[in-house]
Design an enzyme around this catalytic site. Structure first.
Site, PDB file in Angstrom:
ATOM      1  N   TYR A 145       8.470 -14.326 -13.869  1.00 26.50           N
ATOM      2  CA  TYR A 145       7.520 -13.553 -13.498  1.00 26.50           C
ATOM      3  C   TYR A 145       6.223 -14.146 -14.209  1.00 26.50           C
ATOM      4  O   TYR A 145       5.036 -14.026 -13.254  1.00 26.50           O
ATOM      5  CB  TYR A 145       7.823 -11.991 -13.919  1.00 26.50           C
ATOM      6  CG  TYR A 145       6.756 -10.907 -13.556  1.00 26.50           C
ATOM      7  CD1 TYR A 145       6.581 -10.635 -12.103  1.00 26.50           C
ATOM      8  CD2 TYR A 145       5.910 -10.534 -14.847  1.00 26.50           C
ATOM      9  CE1 TYR A 145       5.381  -9.884 -11.707  1.00 26.50           C
ATOM     10  CE2 TYR A 145       4.794  -9.883 -14.411  1.00 26.50           C
ATOM     11  CZ  TYR A 145       4.717  -9.347 -12.954  1.00 26.50           C
ATOM     12  OH  TYR A 145       3.697  -8.414 -12.829  1.00 26.50           O
ATOM     13  N   ASP A 189       5.968  -8.073   6.710  1.00 27.76           N
ATOM     14  CA  ASP A 189       6.851  -8.742   5.702  1.00 27.76           C
ATOM     15  C   ASP A 189       5.938  -9.855   5.185  1.00 27.76           C
ATOM     16  O   ASP A 189       5.837 -10.944   5.918  1.00 27.76           O
ATOM     17  CB  ASP A 189       8.087  -9.428   5.978  1.00 27.76           C
ATOM     18  CG  ASP A 189       8.962  -9.926   4.974  1.00 27.76           C
ATOM     19  OD1 ASP A 189       8.499 -10.303   3.907  1.00 27.76           O
ATOM     20  OD2 ASP A 189      10.252 -10.177   5.150  1.00 27.76           O
ATOM     21  N   ALA A 216       0.708  -1.175   0.150  1.00 21.80           N
ATOM     22  CA  ALA A 216       0.000  -0.030   0.107  1.00 21.80           C
ATOM     23  C   ALA A 216       0.695   1.230   0.000  1.00 21.80           C
ATOM     24  O   ALA A 216       0.375   2.281  -0.136  1.00 21.80           O
ATOM     25  CB  ALA A 216      -0.965  -0.057   1.274  1.00 21.80           C
ATOM     26  N   GLY A 250       2.702   3.071  -5.722  1.00 26.69           N
ATOM     27  CA  GLY A 250       2.096   2.416  -7.132  1.00 26.69           C
ATOM     28  C   GLY A 250       0.735   2.202  -6.949  1.00 26.69           C
ATOM     29  O   GLY A 250      -0.202   3.162  -6.474  1.00 26.69           O
ATOM     30  N   ILE A 251       0.055   1.210  -7.490  1.00 23.37           N
ATOM     31  CA  ILE A 251      -1.366   1.165  -7.411  1.00 23.37           C
ATOM     32  C   ILE A 251      -1.811   0.622  -6.045  1.00 23.37           C
ATOM     33  O   ILE A 251      -2.941   1.268  -5.576  1.00 23.37           O
ATOM     34  CB  ILE A 251      -1.590  -0.372  -8.174  1.00 23.37           C
ATOM     35  CG1 ILE A 251      -0.955  -0.406  -9.599  1.00 23.37           C
ATOM     36  CG2 ILE A 251      -2.727  -0.932  -8.169  1.00 23.37           C
ATOM     37  CD1 ILE A 251      -1.095  -1.485 -10.489  1.00 23.37           C
TER      38      ILE A 251
END
Length: 251
Positions: free
Chosen positions: A159, A63, A14, A17-18
């Site tokens: 990825y 984490d 959070a 970015g998005i």
């Protein structure tokens, strides 16, 4: 979005970015947002920026590659805030490596963040919903167009594999949710290229700037619109998979 006002959303990654864009919008819609990030100071800064808005930010340092930290986080949310009504699995990581030169530790990190943490957060969020009788909860995975096609970009192949896993997990969880006889929904939002910090671990600073200058990109706020669309759909409507590309992106 009126029915979500006052309710609790959890957003991973959070701080930027998005994830940061989602946090801003959901708070403006009146939601309490648990902003999860290893760099919790960034989430706190977003919270300060949003003071006076209808909702609020609850920064939590976690984490998400550490199972015990994730479980402790959900226990803390249960004790202090009741539980999660919306879980947005946004956190993701990408490394610049081909399958021929990749390192196992980088592969594991991508799987831990992009897949395992997503599964654990989803499991715990759904458990929270079922325990509290929340019949209209929502799980949202921020997936990728890479979860639906293998581009001829060797440095993205692992990825891509992690995002294909998210595609399978989205459908698998949809099927399992149907067996619970609830209206809890799951959606995947699959962006094309978005200008975020994820490529900081993929390219150096100069190469990143050139990439974003040369390639047609979306902005984080473009993805937020699709998330709001999924959340705003009537409870009997499952927005299962949304692909969002720049109009000039070829693949």
């Amino acid at each position: 979005m009126e029915r979500w006002s006052g309710r609790l959303a959890m957003v991973t990654g959070a701080g930027s970015g998005i994830g940061a864009a989602l946090t801003r919008r959901l708070v403006k819609e009146g939601m309490r947002v648990v902003g999860v990030d290893l760099n919790v100071e960034k989430v706190q800064a977003v919270g300060e920026e949003l003071k006076g808005q209808p909702g609020s930010v609850i920064p939590i340092k976690c984490d998400i590659t550490k199972d015990d930290q994730v479980l402790h986080m959900f226990q803390r949310i249960k004790q202090k805030y009741g539980g999660v009504d919306v879980c947005i699995n946004n956190a993701g990581v990408m490394h610049n490596m081909t399958l021929m030169n990749g390192k196992p530790e980088e592969w594991r990190r991508m799987m831990d963040i992009n897949v395992i943490a997503l599964c654990l957060c989803t499991r715990e969020a759904v458990t929270s919903m079922l325990e509290r009788g929340v019949d209209d909860g929502h799980i949202i995975h921020i997936n990728s167009v890479a979860g639906h096609q293998v581009a001829n970009v060797p440095s993205m192949h692992f990825y891509t594999a992690s995002k294909y896993a998210v595609t399978a997990l989205t459908e698998g969880m949809r099927q399992e949710l149907r067996q619970t006889n609830t209206n809890i929904r799951i959606s995947a939002i699959c962006p094309g290229v978005v200008q975020t910090e994820i490529r900081d671990s993929w390219l150096d600073k100069d190469a990143t700037e050139k990439f974003y200058n040369d390639f047609p990109c979306l902005q984080p706020e473009d993805i937020v619109s699709s998330v709001i669309y999924a959340l705003s759909a009537p409870p009997h409507v499952q927005v299962h998979n949304v692909t969002v590309r720049n109009t000039r992106q070829q693949h």
